[in-house]
Design a protein around this motif. Structure first.
Motif, mmCIF file in Angstrom:
data_model
loop_
_atom_site.group_PDB
_atom_site.id
_atom_site.type_symbol
_atom_site.label_atom_id
_atom_site.label_comp_id
_atom_site.label_asym_id
_atom_site.label_seq_id
_atom_site.Cartn_x
_atom_site.Cartn_y
_atom_site.Cartn_z
ATOM 1 N N ALA A 18 -5.331 9.619 8.668
ATOM 2 C CA ALA A 18 -4.855 8.421 7.872
ATOM 3 C C ALA A 18 -5.834 7.976 6.635
ATOM 4 N N PRO A 19 -6.996 8.905 6.713
ATOM 5 C CA PRO A 19 -7.592 8.632 4.987
ATOM 6 C C PRO A 19 -6.876 7.949 3.770
ATOM 7 N N ALA A 20 -5.883 9.762 3.883
ATOM 8 C CA ALA A 20 -4.806 10.369 2.985
ATOM 9 C C ALA A 20 -3.435 8.665 2.478
ATOM 10 N N ALA A 21 -3.251 7.720 3.270
ATOM 11 C CA ALA A 21 -2.703 6.912 4.373
ATOM 12 C C ALA A 21 -3.998 5.538 3.377
ATOM 13 N N ALA A 22 -5.128 5.310 3.762
ATOM 14 C CA ALA A 22 -5.851 4.226 3.217
ATOM 15 C C ALA A 22 -6.069 4.395 1.419
ATOM 16 N N ARG A 23 -5.951 5.523 1.304
ATOM 17 C CA ARG A 23 -6.130 5.224 -0.029
ATOM 18 C C ARG A 23 -4.213 5.396 -0.861
ATOM 19 N N ARG A 24 -3.943 5.762 -0.393
ATOM 20 C CA ARG A 24 -2.148 4.914 -0.873
ATOM 21 C C ARG A 24 -1.975 3.686 -0.530
ATOM 22 N N PHE A 25 -2.364 2.810 0.541
ATOM 23 C CA PHE A 25 -2.298 0.790 0.114
ATOM 24 C C PHE A 25 -3.344 0.617 -0.623
ATOM 25 N N ARG A 30 -4.279 2.127 -3.890
ATOM 26 C CA ARG A 30 -3.712 1.975 -5.139
ATOM 27 C C ARG A 30 -2.179 1.358 -4.609
ATOM 28 N N ALA A 31 -1.976 1.506 -4.221
ATOM 29 C CA ALA A 31 -0.439 0.051 -4.020
ATOM 30 C C ALA A 31 -0.553 -1.496 -3.808
ATOM 31 N N ALA A 32 -1.536 -1.353 -3.411
ATOM 32 C CA ALA A 32 -2.949 -3.072 -3.601
ATOM 33 C C ALA A 32 -2.376 -3.554 -5.008
ATOM 34 N N ALA A 79 -1.329 -1.859 -7.732
ATOM 35 C CA ALA A 79 -0.202 -1.580 -8.963
ATOM 36 C C ALA A 79 0.855 -3.380 -8.523
ATOM 37 N N ASP A 80 0.540 -3.282 -7.201
ATOM 38 C CA ASP A 80 1.349 -4.848 -6.911
ATOM 39 C C ASP A 80 0.641 -6.341 -7.478
ATOM 40 N N TRP A 81 -0.502 -5.990 -7.370
ATOM 41 C CA TRP A 81 -1.527 -7.568 -7.720
ATOM 42 C C TRP A 81 -1.108 -7.666 -9.789
ATOM 43 N N THR A 82 -0.429 -5.969 -10.149
ATOM 44 C CA THR A 82 -1.036 -6.089 -11.588
ATOM 45 C C THR A 82 0.799 -6.369 -11.713
ATOM 46 N N GLU A 83 1.833 -5.710 -11.270
ATOM 47 C CA GLU A 83 3.077 -5.890 -11.364
ATOM 48 C C GLU A 83 3.207 -7.789 -11.210
ATOM 49 N N LEU A 84 2.978 -7.762 -10.435
ATOM 50 C CA LEU A 84 2.956 -9.814 -10.067
ATOM 51 C C LEU A 84 2.285 -10.959 -10.813
ATOM 52 N N ALA A 85 1.491 -10.038 -11.875
ATOM 53 C CA ALA A 85 0.407 -10.724 -12.840
ATOM 54 C C ALA A 85 0.152 -11.707 -12.358
ATOM 55 N N LEU A 86 -0.931 -10.833 -11.304
ATOM 56 C CA LEU A 86 -1.462 -11.909 -10.487
ATOM 57 C C LEU A 86 -2.582 -12.878 -11.360
ATOM 58 N N PRO A 87 -3.980 -13.347 -10.967
ATOM 59 C CA PRO A 87 -5.184 -13.653 -12.095
ATOM 60 C C PRO A 87 -6.316 -12.898 -11.918
ATOM 61 N N VAL A 88 -5.835 -11.485 -10.706
ATOM 62 C CA VAL A 88 -7.015 -11.251 -10.840
ATOM 63 C C VAL A 88 -6.717 -9.685 -11.604
ATOM 64 N N ALA A 89 -5.194 -9.976 -11.613
ATOM 65 C CA ALA A 89 -4.534 -8.544 -12.725
ATOM 66 C C ALA A 89 -5.471 -8.478 -13.612
ATOM 67 N N PRO A 90 -6.573 -8.755 -14.928
ATOM 68 C CA PRO A 90 -6.686 -8.034 -16.109
ATOM 69 C C PRO A 90 -8.083 -7.423 -15.278
ATOM 70 N N ALA A 91 -8.974 -8.285 -13.887
ATOM 71 C CA ALA A 91 -9.808 -7.376 -13.765
ATOM 72 C C ALA A 91 -9.514 -6.039 -12.673
ATOM 73 N N ASP A 116 -13.209 3.637 -7.637
ATOM 74 C CA ASP A 116 -14.262 2.990 -6.695
ATOM 75 C C ASP A 116 -13.336 2.811 -5.314
ATOM 76 N N SER A 117 -13.102 1.878 -5.582
ATOM 77 C CA SER A 117 -12.407 1.478 -4.085
ATOM 78 C C SER A 117 -11.608 2.529 -3.526
ATOM 79 N N VAL A 118 -10.418 3.894 -4.053
ATOM 80 C CA VAL A 118 -10.236 4.558 -3.339
ATOM 81 C C VAL A 118 -11.339 4.883 -2.631
ATOM 82 N N VAL A 119 -12.850 5.840 -3.072
ATOM 83 C CA VAL A 119 -13.172 6.177 -2.625
ATOM 84 C C VAL A 119 -14.157 4.724 -1.534
ATOM 85 N N VAL A 120 -13.937 3.463 -1.334
ATOM 86 C CA VAL A 120 -14.804 2.776 -0.559
ATOM 87 C C VAL A 120 -14.383 3.077 0.913
ATOM 88 N N LEU A 121 -11.919 2.997 0.007
ATOM 89 C CA LEU A 121 -12.051 2.645 1.491
ATOM 90 C C LEU A 121 -11.564 4.156 2.440
#
Length: 624
Positions: free
Chosen positions: A12-19, A21-23, A25-37, A45-50
């Protein structure tokens, strides 16, 4: 906002890290307002925390979890934008442990995960609701540090080197008296956390415990230690049988672990170190879980006769799996940074060993099932040659496809090619029912259409209950991919036929129940469908199956396949689009049965760059 759920197992921890990272990537690809940040540092840091939150919930509480990642905008009071990560489990009565001083020998080892979370998150906490407990963390988005450029991604030990290059300076960490500015210490600690997260992915990708042990040596030596060794107990918590009955420590000889791997900076010293360590593994007090335990330096009279060595118990799920030992010459004691880092690393090693053992158990069961579910050979039919290709998606595992060619007496032979609409244990249950019943009904003299009628009734009755029981058993063992309620595993597509050699060739009677239609090729290359489509087995009560009868003459070829052939994908295209299989078969005119089967197999594989994502089976019957 993105959500997902993970089962409660060591992967499960490895699957969480992939999750996460994929999130990103999706936010960046969709050019959401949060993408520049979304900087690389925030992602790390998010990978480690999750990863740490999921490890705490899944590994130590033993429960499945729901994950959520969402971005918060800048608040009216000026609070910076933040990334909120939530991990929700369904055992709210289980406390989140973080204080090492409060642990007792009976307290499960929860590691330093929440300490790492607190060091990276702006705030974190626990929310209790009816029937659930959510541990959350908020990371600041504004002012993220510049991204560290990535080197080309490699695999194995190269990827480990890449992880270390992104922040872990072993020479500084190993300094006996660390003197670092606060910002330098923060940079090193973040590099260590990145190393832990990426090392976890490397370890989780190993499906053999001895490969895990080998990777441990490559990760630790020479970066954190001059040498290391890892001992492993067997599945029962014991060592290898056959060890001498005499044990000077008075311990049960069967509880001596096996020395799985020894690694030394200088390869010519590895065997000498192995001989020393084989005499006696480290003895760790029962009260110690995964914390470092100083042990005597093993070398005497050697050039590096002085140094520090530490042993760690490898524990997962409340069971001791092995022991990790590291050593460094010229030190009186390891620095705290290294001690804590290797302790966290050892927990990941234990999880990887546990996951590899679960995979090995499952693979062993699968091989046993495979041997029992499929015939060891196919029968030879007078006046015909045959060829078979069978490739389950999971190599060595029970697939959903099955085949059979067998004599039934009175000069008759029968053949079958089927595909259960499910995988794993559920499919194995259905195959275990269908194939013996096919043989029994055929030998009782039932014609082709009546065999299908009776098998359909069997699937509607017994197979449903048996397959559901298999699903419940798999879920109880923490299995992944357990089908939802109302599973379709009892549904079976089947091509079934009867062959009777005659003076003029071979008389063939067959029927297709929800299966890709068999193709008949005449010697000149003409290809036609040899049966009419009918409903799947196990779907309706009274489908009233019918059969087709025709003669196979010298040079005629009958091709039978499963949908792993016809539905092989390349983007939106399938292999059988535009009668692709019929055109392929026509191009094989003049080939013998074995050559024809192999050519179609190769063309199916070459149709797309990726490996097949379904079981693949094809049967060629050719009249002589």
């Amino acid at each position: 906002m993105v959500r997902t759920s993970l089962p409660g197992n060591p992967l499960a921890p490895a699957a969480a890290r992939r999750f996460v990272r994929a999130a990103f990537a999706d936010w960046t690809e969709l050019a959401l307002p949060v993408a520049p940040a979304l900087s690389d540092r925030l992602a790390d840091d998010s990978v480690v925390v999750l990863s740490e939150l999921v490890t705490n919930a899944v590994v130590h509480a033993g429960t499945s979890v729901d994950l959520l990642c969402r971005m918060e905008p800048v608040a009216p009071d000026g609070t910076p934008a933040g990334l909120v990560i939530e991990v929700t489990d369904h055992h709210p009565a289980r406390a989140v442990r973080n204080d090492r001083a409060l642990r007792s020998p009976e307290t499960p080892e929860y590691g330093r995960g929440l300490t790492l979370v607190a060091s990276l998150a702006e705030s974190w906490g626990i929310t209790y609701r009816s029937g659930t407990k959510t541990v959350w963390a908020r990371l600041i988005v504004d002012g993220a540090a510049p991204a560290v450029p990535d080197t080309p991604v490699q695999t194995g030990a190269d990827a480990a080197t890449r992880a270390l290059q992104r922040g872990l300076r072993a020479a500084d960490i190993l300094s006996p008296v660390p003197r670092r500015a606060p910002e330098d210490r923060d940079w090193i600690n973040r590099g260590a956390l990145t190393f832990l997260a990426e090392a976890s992915d490397l370890l989780a990708g190993q499906l053999d415990e001895d490969m895990v042990a080998a990777l441990v040596g490559q990760l630790l030596v020479p970066r954190l230690a001059d040498w290391c060794a890892i001992w492993l107990y067997d599945e029962e918590g014991r060592g290898l049988p056959g060890i001498s009955d005499h044990d000077p420590r008075g311990a049960d000889p069967l509880h001596v672990p096996r020395l799985a791997r020894v690694w030394h900076t200088h390869e010519n010293r590895t065997e000498d170190l192995r001989r020393i360590l084989e005499k006696e593994p480290p003895q760790l007090p029962e009260a110690v879980r995964t914390a470092a335990v100083p042990v005597p330096w093993p070398f005497e009279g050697a050039p590096d006769s002085a140094g520090a060595s530490l042993a760690y118990r490898l524990s997962a799920g409340g069971r001791t799996l092995g022991i990790l030992l590291i050593g460094r010459a010229g030190l009186q004691r390891f620095p705290d940074e290294v001690t804590g880092l290797v302790e966290d690393f050892s927990r990941r090693v234990a999880l990887a060993v546990s996951a590899a053992r679960r995979y090995t158990r499952q693979a062993t069961i699968s091989r046993i099932l495979q041997r029992g579910l499929l015939p060891t050979s196919i029968a030879e039919i007078p006046g015909m040659t045959s060829a078979l290709v069978y490739e389950p998606k999971e190599q060595g595992g029970p697939g959903g496809d099955f085949y059979d060619v067998f004599p039934v007496g009175d000069g008759r032979w029968c053949f079958a090619l089927g595909d259960v609409q499910g995988k794993g244990p559920e499919a194995a249950v259905v195959i275990g029912l269908a194939r013996p019943w096919l043989r029994l009904l055929a030998r009782e003299g039932y014609p082709v259409e009546q065999v299908l009628d009776r098998l359909n009734r069997l699937l509607l009755d017994d197979a449903t209950e048996a397959a559901d029981a298999a699903a419940r058993a798999l879920a109880a063992m923490g299995g992944q991919g357990v089908p939802p309620e109302g599973s379709t595993a009892r549904f079976l597509s089947l091509l079934y036929g009867e062959l009777t050699p005659t003076e003029n060739g071979v008389c063939c009677t067959l029927a297709s129940a929800g299966h890709p239609l068999p193709l008949l090729m005449r010697p000149g290359g003409e290809v036609v469908a040899a049966a009419a489509p009918q409903v799947l087995l196990g779907v309706v009560d009274d489908p009233d199956y019918t059969s087709e009868t025709f003669e196979l003459h010298t040079g005629d070829t009958l091709l039978c396949v499963t949908d792993g052939v016809t539905e092989r994908r390349r983007g939106a295209l399938q292999f059988d689009d535009g009668d692709g299989l019929a055109r392929t078969l026509a191009g094989c005119a003049g080939l013998t049965a074995p050559l024809l089967a192999d050519r179609i197999r190769r063309l199916v594989h070459a149709f797309a760059d990726s490996p097949p994502d379904d079981d693949l089976a094809l049967l060629v019957l050719q009249a002589q």
